[in-house]
Design a protein around this motif. Sequence first.
Motif, PDB file in Angstrom:
ATOM      1  N   MET A   1       0.839  -1.195   0.000  1.00 58.56           N
ATOM      2  CA  MET A   1       0.000   0.000   0.000  1.00 58.56           C
ATOM      3  C   MET A   1       0.872   1.242   0.000  1.00 58.56           C
ATOM      4  SD  MET A   1      -2.693   1.196   2.904  1.00 58.56           S
ATOM      5  CE  MET A   1      -3.381   2.832   2.873  1.00 58.56           C
ATOM      6  N   ALA A   2       0.623   2.182  -0.875  1.00 61.63           N
ATOM      7  CA  ALA A   2       1.412   3.396  -0.965  1.00 61.63           C
ATOM      8  C   ALA A   2       1.171   4.275   0.245  1.00 61.63           C
ATOM      9  CB  ALA A   2       1.056   4.155  -2.245  1.00 61.63           C
ATOM     10  N   LYS A   3       2.245   4.983   0.690  1.00 60.28           N
ATOM     11  CA  LYS A   3       2.096   5.885   1.813  1.00 60.28           C
ATOM     12  C   LYS A   3       1.248   7.065   1.382  1.00 60.28           C
ATOM     13  CE  LYS A   3       4.306   5.477   5.207  1.00 60.28           C
ATOM     14  NZ  LYS A   3       3.959   4.821   6.473  1.00 60.28           N
ATOM     15  N   SER A   4       0.429   7.557   2.294  1.00 59.41           N
ATOM     16  CA  SER A   4      -0.470   8.642   1.957  1.00 59.41           C
ATOM     17  C   SER A   4      -0.456   9.670   3.065  1.00 59.41           C
ATOM     18  CB  SER A   4      -1.904   8.117   1.785  1.00 59.41           C
ATOM     19  OG  SER A   4      -2.357   7.534   2.987  1.00 59.41           O
ATOM     20  N   ALA A   5      -1.052  10.812   2.764  1.00 57.35           N
ATOM     21  CA  ALA A   5      -1.214  11.818   3.799  1.00 57.35           C
ATOM     22  C   ALA A   5      -2.138  11.275   4.876  1.00 57.35           C
ATOM     23  CB  ALA A   5      -1.787  13.097   3.189  1.00 57.35           C
ATOM     24  N   LYS A   6      -1.971  11.836   6.071  1.00 55.73           N
ATOM     25  CA  LYS A   6      -2.785  11.364   7.171  1.00 55.73           C
ATOM     26  C   LYS A   6      -4.258  11.481   6.839  1.00 55.73           C
ATOM     27  CE  LYS A   6      -1.611  12.923  11.102  1.00 55.73           C
ATOM     28  NZ  LYS A   6      -1.452  13.894  12.202  1.00 55.73           N
ATOM     29  N   VAL A   7      -5.007  10.433   7.146  1.00 56.69           N
ATOM     30  CA  VAL A   7      -6.449  10.426   6.914  1.00 56.69           C
ATOM     31  C   VAL A   7      -7.133  10.279   8.248  1.00 56.69           C
ATOM     32  CG1 VAL A   7      -8.350   9.306   5.729  1.00 56.69           C
ATOM     33  CG2 VAL A   7      -6.104   9.363   4.666  1.00 56.69           C
ATOM     34  N   SER A   8      -8.065  11.149   8.531  1.00 51.58           N
ATOM     35  CA  SER A   8      -8.751  11.116   9.820  1.00 51.58           C
ATOM     36  C   SER A   8     -10.238  10.950   9.614  1.00 51.58           C
ATOM     37  CB  SER A   8      -8.481  12.414  10.594  1.00 51.58           C
ATOM     38  OG  SER A   8      -9.197  12.426  11.799  1.00 51.58           O
ATOM     39  N   VAL A   9     -10.875  10.310  10.565  1.00 49.17           N
ATOM     40  CA  VAL A   9     -12.311  10.141  10.510  1.00 49.17           C
ATOM     41  C   VAL A   9     -12.998  11.484  10.674  1.00 49.17           C
ATOM     42  CG1 VAL A   9     -12.670   9.795  12.975  1.00 49.17           C
ATOM     43  CG2 VAL A   9     -14.203   8.708  11.381  1.00 49.17           C
ATOM     44  N   ASN A  10     -14.139  11.664  10.035  1.00 45.93           N
ATOM     45  CA  ASN A  10     -14.940  12.875  10.188  1.00 45.93           C
ATOM     46  C   ASN A  10     -15.833  12.718  11.401  1.00 45.93           C
ATOM     47  OD1 ASN A  10     -16.653  15.036  10.061  1.00 45.93           O
ATOM     48  ND2 ASN A  10     -17.437  14.589   8.011  1.00 45.93           N
ATOM     49  N   HIS A  11     -15.472  13.382  12.493  1.00 48.19           N
ATOM     50  CA  HIS A  11     -16.197  13.194  13.747  1.00 48.19           C
ATOM     51  C   HIS A  11     -17.640  13.661  13.639  1.00 48.19           C
ATOM     52  CE1 HIS A  11     -15.266  11.883  17.779  1.00 48.19           C
ATOM     53  NE2 HIS A  11     -13.999  11.983  17.514  1.00 48.19           N
ATOM     54  N   GLU A  12     -17.918  14.649  12.774  1.00 50.05           N
ATOM     55  CA  GLU A  12     -19.251  15.205  12.759  1.00 50.05           C
ATOM     56  C   GLU A  12     -20.292  14.232  12.208  1.00 50.05           C
ATOM     57  OE1 GLU A  12     -20.081  19.220  11.796  1.00 50.05           O
ATOM     58  OE2 GLU A  12     -17.989  19.799  11.900  1.00 50.05           O
ATOM     59  N   THR A  13     -19.847  13.195  11.505  1.00 51.66           N
ATOM     60  CA  THR A  13     -20.813  12.239  10.968  1.00 51.66           C
ATOM     61  C   THR A  13     -21.573  11.547  12.088  1.00 51.66           C
ATOM     62  OG1 THR A  13     -19.137  10.507  10.899  1.00 51.66           O
ATOM     63  CG2 THR A  13     -19.416  11.832   8.919  1.00 51.66           C
ATOM     64  N   GLY A  14     -21.013  11.505  13.298  1.00 53.62           N
ATOM     65  CA  GLY A  14     -21.673  10.847  14.409  1.00 53.62           C
ATOM     66  C   GLY A  14     -22.450  11.803  15.286  1.00 53.62           C
ATOM     67  N   GLY A  15     -22.502  13.091  14.911  1.00 51.84           N
ATOM     68  CA  GLY A  15     -23.238  14.053  15.702  1.00 51.84           C
ATOM     69  C   GLY A  15     -22.329  15.120  16.284  1.00 51.84           C
ATOM     70  N   LEU A  16     -22.888  16.286  16.485  1.00 49.16           N
ATOM     71  CA  LEU A  16     -22.109  17.417  16.974  1.00 49.16           C
ATOM     72  C   LEU A  16     -21.566  17.187  18.376  1.00 49.16           C
ATOM     73  CD1 LEU A  16     -21.117  20.316  16.560  1.00 49.16           C
ATOM     74  CD2 LEU A  16     -23.325  21.115  17.430  1.00 49.16           C
ATOM     75  N   ILE A  17     -22.347  16.549  19.256  1.00 45.28           N
ATOM     76  CA  ILE A  17     -21.899  16.348  20.626  1.00 45.28           C
ATOM     77  C   ILE A  17     -20.695  15.412  20.675  1.00 45.28           C
ATOM     78  CG2 ILE A  17     -22.562  15.543  22.917  1.00 45.28           C
ATOM     79  CD1 ILE A  17     -23.811  18.214  21.929  1.00 45.28           C
ATOM     80  N   VAL A  18     -20.696  14.372  19.864  1.00 49.27           N
ATOM     81  CA  VAL A  18     -19.545  13.479  19.775  1.00 49.27           C
ATOM     82  C   VAL A  18     -18.331  14.263  19.278  1.00 49.27           C
ATOM     83  CG1 VAL A  18     -18.592  11.493  18.545  1.00 49.27           C
ATOM     84  CG2 VAL A  18     -20.915  11.393  19.441  1.00 49.27           C
ATOM     85  N   HIS A  19     -18.549  15.105  18.285  1.00 46.64           N
ATOM     86  CA  HIS A  19     -17.487  15.925  17.710  1.00 46.64           C
ATOM     87  C   HIS A  19     -16.878  16.842  18.767  1.00 46.64           C
ATOM     88  CE1 HIS A  19     -15.323  18.314  14.778  1.00 46.64           C
ATOM     89  NE2 HIS A  19     -16.011  19.406  15.088  1.00 46.64           N
ATOM     90  N   ILE A  20     -17.720  17.541  19.519  1.00 47.33           N
ATOM     91  CA  ILE A  20     -17.238  18.466  20.543  1.00 47.33           C
ATOM     92  C   ILE A  20     -16.513  17.715  21.662  1.00 47.33           C
ATOM     93  CG2 ILE A  20     -17.957  20.101  22.334  1.00 47.33           C
ATOM     94  CD1 ILE A  20     -20.217  20.977  20.445  1.00 47.33           C
ATOM     95  N   SER A  21     -17.054  16.570  22.070  1.00 49.85           N
ATOM     96  CA  SER A  21     -16.418  15.782  23.125  1.00 49.85           C
ATOM     97  C   SER A  21     -15.010  15.356  22.721  1.00 49.85           C
ATOM     98  CB  SER A  21     -17.266  14.545  23.441  1.00 49.85           C
ATOM     99  OG  SER A  21     -18.526  14.914  23.953  1.00 49.85           O
ATOM    100  N   GLY A  22     -14.851  14.986  21.467  1.00 49.82           N
ATOM    101  CA  GLY A  22     -13.539  14.565  20.987  1.00 49.82           C
ATOM    102  C   GLY A  22     -12.529  15.699  20.946  1.00 49.82           C
ATOM    103  N   LEU A  23     -13.004  16.918  20.720  1.00 53.39           N
ATOM    104  CA  LEU A  23     -12.106  18.072  20.625  1.00 53.39           C
ATOM    105  C   LEU A  23     -11.839  18.735  21.968  1.00 53.39           C
ATOM    106  CD1 LEU A  23     -13.487  19.848  17.414  1.00 53.39           C
ATOM    107  CD2 LEU A  23     -11.605  18.215  17.596  1.00 53.39           C
TER     108      LEU A  23
END
Length: 306
Positions: A1-23
């Motif tokens: 597998m070729a190396k790639s730029a960092k890929v992160s999950v989109n926290h907002e797909t699970g809801g704003l509260i989950v997103h805020i808690s993670g940040l």
Amino acid sequence: MAKSAKVSVNHETGGLIVHISGLLPSLSPAEQRVARLVVADPAAAARRTITDLATAAETSEATVIRFCRSVGMEGYPQLRIRLAAEAARRIEPPDARVVGGDIPPGADMAQIIATIAFNDARAVEETAEQLDPAICERIVEAVAAAGRIEIYGAGASGFVASDFQQKLHRIGRTAFYFPDIHTALTSAALLGKGDVALGISHTGTTSDVIEVLEQARDRGATTVALTNFPRSPITEVADFVLTTAARETTYRSGAMASRLAQLTVVDCLFVGVAARNRTRAKKALEATADAVAPHRLGSNSTRRRA
């Protein structure tokens, strides 16, 4: 597998509260006070004016606006709209006393059970909601093709790392888990291109796990981080980042809810890898089950004698 730029999950797909808690850990102290009010009661926060929310958080209106931008909102009106929508879709437990995860002094056993069960179930559900299938697929692809897989974790996360290693080993994948930091570092130093290293840390700040993952990355291995906080230090040494959505209850920081959320993620990855070659996985699982069958009481298998 070729190396790639960092890929992160989109926290907002699970809801704003989950997103805020993670940040939350990455916010300033004043912004954290705003965040805790919002997370604790989205409906109440949505009803407040910016002045009311600032006063309740013992901060300024300017800080509330900075908080909005820190969590990806253009301003306070957009935040209120999103919070109102979040509150409308949230399913609260029959017993409102269990919301928030805090177990107050004098709580009876029924309330303790209800609180723990609700928060554990919510951690699993919200983690599943915000997982990005495309990113998981890329990680599964890397693991399925890897010559060697190493998994790192400490404390409660170490149990999850060990569980994932055992699962992969049972379907014939060359996977290792080293609880000792020195052994882990020496092993990671031998990794290379085509290998995969997965680091698990709920807080994303466990120095041992970060150090080993960094060693693996420097050797050319594909690195994956599993954490609850998408801006934590471990994400800086990972090609791929997966996040959980656990909020701990009283007395249980870093324990059950986070571990269940982590197990949800690794189970998804494991099944994804097994599904890549169902015939091989099925045969391996049957062979390993047969090997231990004689050691189970009531088994019909004949125990081998020396």
